[in-house]
Scaffold this motif. Structure first.
Motif, PDB file in Angstrom:
ATOM      1  N   LEU A 123       0.821  -1.202   0.000  1.00 25.72           N
ATOM      2  CA  LEU A 123       0.000   0.000   0.000  1.00 25.72           C
ATOM      3  C   LEU A 123       0.856   1.254   0.000  1.00 25.72           C
ATOM      4  O   LEU A 123       0.671   2.167  -0.827  1.00 25.72           O
ATOM      5  CB  LEU A 123      -0.934  -0.027   1.207  1.00 25.72           C
ATOM      6  CG  LEU A 123      -1.845   1.176   1.412  1.00 25.72           C
ATOM      7  CD1 LEU A 123      -2.933   1.179   0.364  1.00 25.72           C
ATOM      8  CD2 LEU A 123      -2.466   1.149   2.806  1.00 25.72           C
ATOM      9  N   LEU A 124       1.827   1.327   0.904  1.00 27.76           N
ATOM     10  CA  LEU A 124       2.675   2.517   0.995  1.00 27.76           C
ATOM     11  C   LEU A 124       3.582   2.644  -0.224  1.00 27.76           C
ATOM     12  O   LEU A 124       3.818   3.757  -0.713  1.00 27.76           O
ATOM     13  CB  LEU A 124       3.503   2.463   2.271  1.00 27.76           C
ATOM     14  CG  LEU A 124       2.715   2.508   3.589  1.00 27.76           C
ATOM     15  CD1 LEU A 124       3.652   2.340   4.769  1.00 27.76           C
ATOM     16  CD2 LEU A 124       1.940   3.808   3.703  1.00 27.76           C
ATOM     17  N   ALA A 125       4.108   1.524  -0.718  1.00 26.14           N
ATOM     18  CA  ALA A 125       4.988   1.585  -1.884  1.00 26.14           C
ATOM     19  C   ALA A 125       4.241   2.066  -3.117  1.00 26.14           C
ATOM     20  O   ALA A 125       4.769   2.853  -3.913  1.00 26.14           O
ATOM     21  CB  ALA A 125       5.609   0.211  -2.138  1.00 26.14           C
ATOM     22  N   ALA A 126       2.987   1.616  -3.304  1.00 23.96           N
ATOM     23  CA  ALA A 126       2.198   2.098  -4.439  1.00 23.96           C
ATOM     24  C   ALA A 126       1.924   3.596  -4.313  1.00 23.96           C
ATOM     25  O   ALA A 126       1.986   4.333  -5.315  1.00 23.96           O
ATOM     26  CB  ALA A 126       0.882   1.322  -4.526  1.00 23.96           C
ATOM     27  N   THR A 160       3.114   9.079  -6.258  1.00 23.90           N
ATOM     28  CA  THR A 160       3.535  10.437  -5.920  1.00 23.90           C
ATOM     29  C   THR A 160       4.790  10.823  -6.689  1.00 23.90           C
ATOM     30  O   THR A 160       4.903  11.945  -7.209  1.00 23.90           O
ATOM     31  CB  THR A 160       3.779  10.552  -4.409  1.00 23.90           C
ATOM     32  OG1 THR A 160       2.586  10.184  -3.706  1.00 23.90           O
ATOM     33  CG2 THR A 160       4.159  11.966  -4.020  1.00 23.90           C
ATOM     34  N   GLU A 161       5.739   9.911  -6.787  1.00 23.92           N
ATOM     35  CA  GLU A 161       6.981  10.201  -7.507  1.00 23.92           C
ATOM     36  C   GLU A 161       6.731  10.399  -8.996  1.00 23.92           C
ATOM     37  O   GLU A 161       7.294  11.300  -9.625  1.00 23.92           O
ATOM     38  CB  GLU A 161       7.970   9.057  -7.278  1.00 23.92           C
ATOM     39  CG  GLU A 161       9.352   9.312  -7.836  1.00 23.92           C
ATOM     40  CD  GLU A 161      10.083  10.440  -7.131  1.00 23.92           C
ATOM     41  OE1 GLU A 161      10.948  11.079  -7.757  1.00 23.92           O
ATOM     42  OE2 GLU A 161       9.764  10.685  -5.951  1.00 23.92           O
ATOM     43  N   GLU A 162       5.876   9.584  -9.577  1.00 20.19           N
ATOM     44  CA  GLU A 162       5.567   9.722 -11.013  1.00 20.19           C
ATOM     45  C   GLU A 162       4.838  11.028 -11.294  1.00 20.19           C
ATOM     46  O   GLU A 162       5.115  11.696 -12.293  1.00 20.19           O
ATOM     47  CB  GLU A 162       4.733   8.535 -11.468  1.00 20.19           C
ATOM     48  CG  GLU A 162       5.485   7.218 -11.469  1.00 20.19           C
ATOM     49  CD  GLU A 162       4.573   6.021 -11.645  1.00 20.19           C
ATOM     50  OE1 GLU A 162       5.082   4.887 -11.641  1.00 20.19           O
ATOM     51  OE2 GLU A 162       3.347   6.230 -11.776  1.00 20.19           O
ATOM     52  N   ALA A 163       3.896  11.390 -10.419  1.00 19.99           N
ATOM     53  CA  ALA A 163       3.182  12.652 -10.626  1.00 19.99           C
ATOM     54  C   ALA A 163       4.118  13.834 -10.476  1.00 19.99           C
ATOM     55  O   ALA A 163       4.003  14.825 -11.219  1.00 19.99           O
ATOM     56  CB  ALA A 163       2.023  12.762  -9.639  1.00 19.99           C
ATOM     57  N   SER A 164       5.070  13.769  -9.547  1.00 18.68           N
ATOM     58  CA  SER A 164       6.031  14.854  -9.378  1.00 18.68           C
ATOM     59  C   SER A 164       6.947  14.965 -10.591  1.00 18.68           C
ATOM     60  O   SER A 164       7.268  16.067 -11.044  1.00 18.68           O
ATOM     61  CB  SER A 164       6.850  14.625  -8.108  1.00 18.68           C
ATOM     62  OG  SER A 164       7.832  15.626  -7.949  1.00 18.68           O
ATOM     63  N   SER A 165       7.369  13.837 -11.146  1.00 18.23           N
ATOM     64  CA  SER A 165       8.245  13.868 -12.317  1.00 18.23           C
ATOM     65  C   SER A 165       7.516  14.367 -13.550  1.00 18.23           C
ATOM     66  O   SER A 165       8.127  14.986 -14.431  1.00 18.23           O
ATOM     67  CB  SER A 165       8.809  12.467 -12.583  1.00 18.23           C
ATOM     68  OG  SER A 165       9.519  11.991 -11.461  1.00 18.23           O
ATOM     69  N   ALA A 166       6.211  14.107 -13.635  1.00 20.83           N
ATOM     70  CA  ALA A 166       5.450  14.520 -14.812  1.00 20.83           C
ATOM     71  C   ALA A 166       4.993  15.965 -14.752  1.00 20.83           C
ATOM     72  O   ALA A 166       4.503  16.493 -15.751  1.00 20.83           O
ATOM     73  CB  ALA A 166       4.225  13.617 -14.975  1.00 20.83           C
ATOM     74  N   SER A 167       5.135  16.632 -13.596  1.00 22.81           N
ATOM     75  CA  SER A 167       4.685  18.020 -13.471  1.00 22.81           C
ATOM     76  C   SER A 167       5.590  18.932 -14.291  1.00 22.81           C
ATOM     77  O   SER A 167       6.816  18.784 -14.308  1.00 22.81           O
ATOM     78  CB  SER A 167       4.686  18.452 -12.007  1.00 22.81           C
ATOM     79  OG  SER A 167       3.818  17.627 -11.250  1.00 22.81           O
ATOM     80  N   ALA A 168       4.963  19.892 -14.957  1.00 25.89           N
ATOM     81  CA  ALA A 168       5.717  20.800 -15.823  1.00 25.89           C
ATOM     82  C   ALA A 168       6.460  21.855 -15.031  1.00 25.89           C
ATOM     83  O   ALA A 168       7.545  22.293 -15.423  1.00 25.89           O
ATOM     84  CB  ALA A 168       4.775  21.462 -16.833  1.00 25.89           C
ATOM     85  N   LYS A 212       3.302  19.968  -4.990  1.00 29.57           N
ATOM     86  CA  LYS A 212       1.970  19.644  -4.496  1.00 29.57           C
ATOM     87  C   LYS A 212       1.712  18.154  -4.686  1.00 29.57           C
ATOM     88  O   LYS A 212       1.731  17.647  -5.806  1.00 29.57           O
ATOM     89  CB  LYS A 212       0.911  20.451  -5.237  1.00 29.57           C
ATOM     90  CG  LYS A 212       0.999  21.949  -4.991  1.00 29.57           C
ATOM     91  CD  LYS A 212      -0.113  22.682  -5.711  1.00 29.57           C
ATOM     92  CE  LYS A 212      -0.060  24.176  -5.448  1.00 29.57           C
ATOM     93  NZ  LYS A 212      -1.138  24.906  -6.156  1.00 29.57           N
ATOM     94  N   PRO A 213       1.468  17.415  -3.623  1.00 32.61           N
ATOM     95  CA  PRO A 213       1.232  15.966  -3.773  1.00 32.61           C
ATOM     96  C   PRO A 213      -0.111  15.704  -4.438  1.00 32.61           C
ATOM     97  O   PRO A 213      -1.079  16.457  -4.255  1.00 32.61           O
ATOM     98  CB  PRO A 213       1.258  15.461  -2.327  1.00 32.61           C
ATOM     99  CG  PRO A 213       0.881  16.643  -1.506  1.00 32.61           C
ATOM    100  CD  PRO A 213       1.421  17.845  -2.225  1.00 32.61           C
ATOM    101  N   PRO A 214      -0.214  14.647  -5.229  1.00 34.11           N
ATOM    102  CA  PRO A 214      -1.499  14.322  -5.861  1.00 34.11           C
ATOM    103  C   PRO A 214      -2.452  13.668  -4.863  1.00 34.11           C
ATOM    104  O   PRO A 214      -2.024  13.026  -3.895  1.00 34.11           O
ATOM    105  CB  PRO A 214      -1.098  13.346  -6.965  1.00 34.11           C
ATOM    106  CG  PRO A 214       0.133  12.678  -6.440  1.00 34.11           C
ATOM    107  CD  PRO A 214       0.860  13.734  -5.635  1.00 34.11           C
ATOM    108  N   LEU A 220       0.040  11.119   0.211  1.00 35.99           N
ATOM    109  CA  LEU A 220       1.166  10.604   0.993  1.00 35.99           C
ATOM    110  C   LEU A 220       1.832  11.760   1.713  1.00 35.99           C
ATOM    111  O   LEU A 220       2.229  12.751   1.100  1.00 35.99           O
ATOM    112  CB  LEU A 220       2.162   9.899   0.069  1.00 35.99           C
ATOM    113  CG  LEU A 220       3.387   9.260   0.724  1.00 35.99           C
ATOM    114  CD1 LEU A 220       2.972   8.064   1.575  1.00 35.99           C
ATOM    115  CD2 LEU A 220       4.396   8.834  -0.337  1.00 35.99           C
ATOM    116  N   SER A 221       1.961  11.658   3.032  1.00 40.40           N
ATOM    117  CA  SER A 221       2.542  12.743   3.820  1.00 40.40           C
ATOM    118  C   SER A 221       4.061  12.729   3.703  1.00 40.40           C
ATOM    119  O   SER A 221       4.674  11.777   3.210  1.00 40.40           O
ATOM    120  CB  SER A 221       2.125  12.615   5.287  1.00 40.40           C
ATOM    121  OG  SER A 221       2.751  11.495   5.883  1.00 40.40           O
TER     122      SER A 221
END
Length: 747
Positions: free
Chosen positions: A314-317, A322-330, A337-339, A398-399
């Motif tokens: 659960l935590l790893a997913a 969160t990491e993928e959304a941060s990398s994809a942000s322009a 900002k966390p998704p 994710l905090s």
């Protein structure tokens, strides 16, 4: 040549034709095939197509692999070519399925046939599967096919974002409330331990009593009782409470006293470490029936061996999303900002519905491991709620503390993510991040004329303990509210306070002069209190000079011994007379011992003095859960490389005997035997003994159970044959008299 499902004999031949690297890849991807190591390729074929091994293998497939496998299986059933995209991604998935022994090519088995025409060659190139796999796939809750399932993992790139301050404040509030709730529960259990049922565990009546005693609710409902049960499970997993075998009650342990004096981030570290390691089912789950009340807590029925793996999944997913959304942000601002990963709907007055958990987090879990996620979908919502209570998740995201935990685990990437040592270091990394974020503790309180005291923040453990003795806690949280009453003040007087001591304490910690209403209440409580004070002391000293007496009280070495005034001239301490004498001589004060000889140097007081005041971070992370004393065992997810090499070598040594058995029939042995048992038809069998020799047999199968078939021969004799040694079976349509067959069970 069609792509019909593989029976055991051709499956053994296909496995025997694989090279050493391919066999090693098969055994590594399916480590259950090594327990025990197969003796030959016939035994390996039996393992590869067995229901249990196939179900275990499907547990580790993602949605794309399962969809491609489902498409191949459907094509095999209709005897047609699978409708798969001709791209590199599909080719890669097919290669992964072949490596796992789920998909095979007929061309491997028919490569030596020189008479095959073009059509037969094309048919033999079709992928096929083991016959048993068709039945296993049919048992899945939701069949998946290409076109119905995305081949790429879901992301949170298009999800809404959450303000970082909201996530941070929500996580800090959850941590503060949790620590306060655990403190209150430990205080209650220190006075009145929790009784257990005859059948084990803490029942509803006792949970209600504890709920009222810790001040959560005067008339507790199911939600309040469930919260108390969760706190009991968490404290037991952390070792803060243990079961007294004599009284059969759960009481605060010795560790609880140390925990109450530890810094907040260390206390939280122990709770997180305990939650991650506990082999227990989600603690907020109610009984088995949808309308049932919360199930009894601290029972053996809550054992769940895969709980740690589920929490880490659960935590790893959440971390990957969160990491993928941060990398994809322009922009950098958007990347901070966390998704929003999920929405949680868990009402307090009803059992959660099917939509209790929704969002990218559930979609990612269902894509990465569809089969186990379907099985555990009911426990995921309470597991997310538990992570929120611990501050790992907040506001649907994710905090920063959850990310610190995952970062600490990533530093030990060479180890298993659910390895106890790795989890302990991850919890320590979380504690360091929490220590930087928590506001400082305060020693000041605001006294109000309505007889309440409000700390100006989170109180220090010493201040909180003194306020608990003198007042009733009305509200919980980071800055609790205390109310002074006549009963609470008299309780403090019974604990050793005096009216002068209470006024001095309030004057030292209050932001302003105590209101007159409070001083009047203190005087009235002292005047109406009736009782005598008792206490303990191991040594005393007499000093008539006020200045010298005050110097002794202020000296740090003597203060460590618990030196305190008893009368105007007499001081007492907790150390032995010999220890007090040595300490006085060490600070340059002559002492005359009027008492009996001192206690031995190894006394408890000396041991307590030598104990270090602060402990390292490792002391507050568990490496094993207290619940692991119960017999819960799980198989390792990885295969030992040395064991794999040995197994491949052993298979090669027996390849000539077992891998090249002369078999002319290709059929689903188990399905045919079941049909013959039901219809009473005779069959022709080919079986292989331990030396690889083939033996024919004919008869009527009368029973099929536990991997054995009972065969009645023409002479009325019965033979018991092991199914995994039967390489081929056909119905005896001629219905001729079976030849006599002597019983020779293969081992």
């Amino acid at each position: 040549m069609s792509a019909r499902p593989l029976g055991m004999a051709p499956l053994a031949r296909l496995l025997a034709r694989r090279d050493d690297d391919e066999l090693a890849a098969l055994l590594t991807s399916r480590p259950d095939l090594l327990r025990p190591a197969p003796a030959d390729f016939t035994g390996l074929a039996v393992r590869v197509q067995s229901d249990m091994s196939l179900r275990r293998c499907l547990q580790h497939l993602d949605a794309a692999q399962l969809a491609v496998l489902g498409e191949v299986a459907a094509a095999v059933e209709r005897d047609a070519a699978p409708e798969l995209p001709a791209d590199a991604r599909t080719a890669r998935i097919l290669a992964e399925l072949r490596a796992r022994g789920l998909v095979f090519d007929r061309a491997e088995d028919e490569a030596g046939s020189a008479d095959a025409d073009a059509t037969a060659a094309a048919d033999s190139a079709r992928p096929t599967v083991a016959a048993n796999l068709l039945g296993v796939l049919a048992d899945l809750p939701r069949p998946r096919r290409v076109g119905e399932t995305p081949l790429d993992p879901p992301t949170a790139a298009a999800a809404a974002t959450v303000p970082p301050s909201l996530v941070r404040n929500g996580a800090l509030a959850a941590v503060t409330e949790l620590l306060s709730a655990v403190e209150d529960l430990l205080g209650v259990l220190a006075e009145t331990p929790a009784a257990t049922l005859r059948t084990g565990g803490v029942g509803m009546r006792e949970l209600r009593r504890l709920t009222v005693a810790r001040g959560a609710a005067t008339k507790p409902g199911d939600a309040d009782v469930g919260e108390t049960g969760w706190l009991l499970e968490l404290t037991a997993a952390a070792g803060l409470i243990d079961l007294d075998v004599d009284s059969d009650r759960w009481a605060a342990s010795r560790l609880a006293r140390r925990w109450l004096q530890a810094p907040r981030h260390r206390r939280h570290q122990l709770l997180v470490s305990a939650w991650l390691l506990a082999p227990r089912s989600p603690l907020l789950v109610r009984g088995p029936h949808p309308t049932a009340r919360p199930a009894p807590t601290l029972t053996a029925e809550r054992q769940r061996g895969d709980a740690t793996t589920l929490r880490m999944r659960l935590l790893a997913a959440a971390g990957r999303l969160t990491e993928e959304a941060s990398s994809a942000s322009a922009s950098d601002e958007a990347a901070e900002k966390p998704p929003q990963l999920y929405t949680l709907r868990m009402p307090d007055d009803a059992e959660p519905g099917a939509d209790a958990l929704a969002g990218p987090l559930l979609e990612r879990l269902a894509w990465e491991a569809p089969v186990p996620t379907d099985r555990v979908s009911g426990v995921l919502p309470p597991m997310v709620r538990e992570a929120e209570r611990l501050g790992l998740l907040a506001a649907g995201a994710l905090s920063t503390f959850g990310r610190a935990l995952l970062d600490g685990l990533a530093a030990d990437s060479a180890e298993e993510p659910d390895d106890p040592g790795s989890l302990a270091r991850g919890a320590a990394a979380l504690a360091e991040r929490l220590a930087e974020s928590l506001p400082p503790l305060v020693e000041q309180v605001h006294l109000q004329s309505d007889l309440t005291a409000v700390p100006l923040g989170a109180p220090t453990p010493d201040l909180a303990a003194r306020l608990d003795q003198l007042a009733e806690k009305e509200t919980r949280g980071g800055a609790p509210t205390y109310r002074f009453t006549a009963a609470s003040l008299q309780r403090g007087l019974s604990a050793g306070w005096t009216a002068e001591g209470i006024r001095a304490f309030l004057a030292a910690h209050a932001t302003a002069e105590p209101p007159s209403s409070l001083t009047t209440l203190i005087d009235d409580a002292a005047r109406t209190w009736r009782g005598v004070r008792i206490g303990g002391a191991s040594a005393w000293l007499l000093e008539s000079d006020p200045e010298a007496r005050q110097a002794l009280l202020d000296h740090p070495e003597l203060r460590r011994l618990g030196l305190r005034p008893l009368t105007e001239q007499v001081l007492v301490c907790d150390a032995s007379p010999a220890e007090l004498s040595r300490t006085l001589k060490g600070v340059g004060v002559a002492a005359v011992d009027d008492d009996a000889p001192a206690a031995p140097s190894g006394s408890a007081a000396g041991a307590a003095e030598a104990r270090p005041a602060e402990e390292s971070a490792a002391a507050w992370s568990l490496i094993a859960s207290p619940w692991q004393r119960t017999p819960v065992r799980t198989l390792s997810a990885d295969a030992d490389p040395a064991a794999v090499r040995r197994a491949v070598a052993d298979l090669r040594a027996g390849r000539g005997a077992s891998g090249a058995a002369a078999v002319t029939e290709d059929s689903d042995v188990v399905a045919l035997l079941r049909t013959a048992v039901r219809s009473g038809q005779p069959v022709r069998l080919h079986r292989v003994d331990t030396q690889g020799r083939e033996h024919p047999a004919r008869g009527v199968p009368t029973a099929l159970n536990a991997g054995r078939v009972r065969l009645r021969t023409a002479g009325g004799e019965e033979a018991v044959l092991l199914v995994h040694r039967i390489t081929a079976a056909t119905l005896d349509d001629a219905a001729s008299t079976p030849e006599p067959h002597h019983r020779q069970e293969a081992r």
